[in-house]
Design an enzyme around this catalytic site. Structure first.
Site, PDB file in Angstrom:
ATOM      1  N   LYS A 121      -5.285   6.077   3.171  1.00  0.00           N
ATOM      2  CA  LYS A 121      -3.903   6.305   3.593  1.00  0.00           C
ATOM      3  C   LYS A 121      -3.774   7.475   4.548  1.00  0.00           C
ATOM      4  CE  LYS A 121      -2.294   6.919  -0.598  1.00  0.00           C
ATOM      5  NZ  LYS A 121      -3.528   6.719  -1.371  1.00  0.00           N
ATOM      6  N   ASN A 144       3.117  11.762   1.325  1.00  0.00           N
ATOM      7  CA  ASN A 144       2.040  12.120   0.406  1.00  0.00           C
ATOM      8  C   ASN A 144       0.918  12.903   1.077  1.00  0.00           C
ATOM      9  OD1 ASN A 144       0.938  11.759  -2.378  1.00  0.00           O
ATOM     10  ND2 ASN A 144      -0.697  10.678  -1.291  1.00  0.00           N
ATOM     11  N   HIS A 190      -5.335   5.477 -10.897  1.00  0.00           N
ATOM     12  CA  HIS A 190      -4.108   5.959 -11.556  1.00  0.00           C
ATOM     13  C   HIS A 190      -3.633   5.005 -12.669  1.00  0.00           C
ATOM     14  CE1 HIS A 190      -3.924   8.969  -8.439  1.00  0.00           C
ATOM     15  NE2 HIS A 190      -3.705   8.082  -7.500  1.00  0.00           N
TER      16      HIS A 190
END
Length: 455
Positions: A121, A144, A190
């Site tokens: 990302k 982020n 996660h």
């Protein structure tokens, strides 16, 4: 800053006062909202520019919304106490992306590109941001990647906002209609926060469920979750594949040629071979997705490829720090899981591998195919003993404890033509505040070697 004027006069709770929460407090106050700000950390409460209000004791009946920092659990392992309290009181839960979305109508005409995925990302949003600026358009980078979106200055007309969204941010956001939304890949990560793989995929999918059907989705289809998503989304969609040459869309050939494919025919756009900051198949995927974004924004293939050629790269993500005596040094501190480290191990041969930290998994089988690339492993942090057991019989190991010790031992052992690769495959929180701090520690440890001053 970006000011969400729609919240003027409203009572908004903000829980979590690190970078994102603090930026939201400032923006809401500028909008004329009544802000109830709280954090469990006393020092953060003292830094907030308004009186702190204990949300655990506050009466939520007068609250219009509760904005949460991305790290606050919504579902697993169990909802945070304030999440439960807000839901019981019927108070909407929102994130900073919702605040940004509400402000868009007041901003000069612009485009929004939003990127999510398990790995790549940050590199991809940095590459898109660089490309947009290189092609002559104003651009702002946030989310982020570490820059709160509400701290950005509004762009002039024609500008492009480029946001990185984590699964936590996707899960929390209710309104964000990206002009171009990108999913790079999905592999397990996660799961403690999302419960299982289905919950993790559902969080990523939310970015596309918030899109207007006329807007563009760019989907990496080299994993099962991406392929499935690409077949079920209703909006305009371009698949990206760097492994399957049968996929219509944008992809790569095995020798690094970026291609557009339609009805089985491939048109070569240009070559990524030899670009140091876009080395490896994982970066080819990032570049292919960025190329689709660039074309959607109206940039020519030649302009996009020229931007790729002078992309400076991203700190801590396969970042080449330099060479000493023919030994290449690479900082990949951002590799916090096995899949990210696998892409780095695939990109180099004759590796002296520094790894470890707080393990998300001690199963190194996803890396097994790359063991022949590794001449020696230098292990640090909480995971060192478990990683040593997993590597026993496959790769020679030295348990070093810290980044400093591992760096010194690796450089002492390195020979010309080899690569010292710091790619931890672990979170950083056993010894560092974040992967950036860990990467800077590696940079400092290597500085004497790269300046020719052997300790």
């Amino acid at each position: 800053m970006i000011v969400p004027h729609a919240y003027q006069g409203k009572r908004i709770g903000v829980f979590g006062l690190a970078r994102t929460g603090l930026a939201a407090v400032r923006a809401l106050l500028a909008a004329g909202a009544h802000v109830w700000a709280w954090d469990d950390d006393v020092a953060r409460r003292k830094a907030v520019p308004c009186p702190a209000i204990d949300l655990y004791d506050a009466d939520f009946s007068g609250l219009d919304a509760l904005m949460l920092a991305p790290g606050v659990p919504l579902h697993h392992p169990q909802p945070h106490a304030l999440v439960q309290k807000a839901r019981a009181a019927g108070v909407p839960l929102i994130g900073d992306m919702d605040l940004f979305d509400s402000a868009r109508q007041d901003l000069p005409a612009h485009k929004l590109v939003a990127v999510t995925g398990t790995n790549g990302k940050s590199t991809t949003v940095a590459l898109i941001h660089h490309m947009v600026k290189a092609c002559g358009r104003p651009a702002a980078l946030g989310g982020n990647i570490g820059i709160p979106v509400l701290d950005l200055d509004p762009l002039p007309e024609g500008g492009v906002y480029v946001f990185e969204l984590s699964s936590f941010q996707c899960d929390l956001t209710h309104s964000l209609d990206a002009d171009v939304a990108v999913l790079l890949n999905i592999t397990p990560d996660h799961l403690d926060r999302h419960g299982d793989m289905a919950g993790y995929v559902a969080a990523k999918r939310r970015l596309f469920e918030m899109q207007s059907e006329a807007h563009l989705a760019v989907i990496g289809v080299d994993d099962a979750a991406g392929r499935q998503m690409a077949t079920t989304l209703p909006q305009n969609l371009v698949p990206v594949s760097v492994r399957d040459e049968r996929v219509d869309g944008v992809g790569m050939t095995p020798d690094g040629q970026l291609v557009e494919r339609k009805d089985g025919a491939a048109k070569v756009v240009g070559s990524l071979q030899g670009l140091a900051t876009l080395r490896g198949r994982h970066n080819w995927q990032n570049a292919a997705a960025a190329y689709v974004v660039g074309r959607q924004l109206g940039f020519s293939p030649n302009a996009i490829m020229a931007a790729f050629a002078d992309f400076p790269g991203l700190a801590h993500r396969c970042e080449v720090l330099g060479q000493n005596g023919g030994v290449l040094v690479v900082n990949d501190s951002k590799a916090t899981n096995m899949e990210a480290t696998a892409t780095a191990l695939a990109a180099y041969d004759k590796i002296l591998w520094i790894a470890g930290g707080r393990a998300k998994s001690t199963d190194l089988s996803p890396l097994a195919q790359f063991f022949p690339h590794i001449r020696h492993a230098y292990l640090i942090g909480e995971a060192a003993a478990d990683f040593a057991k997993a590597l026993d019989g496959h790769v020679p190991v030295t348990q070093c404890g810290t980044v400093d010790v591992a760096s010194q031992k690796a450089m002492a052992d390195a020979k010309p033509g080899e690569t010292v690769l710091f790619s931890p495959a672990c979170a950083s929180f056993d010894q560092f505040s974040d992967f950036e701090a860990r990467g800077e520690a590696f940079r400092r440890a290597l500085a004497p070697f790269l300046s020719g001053e052997r300790a």
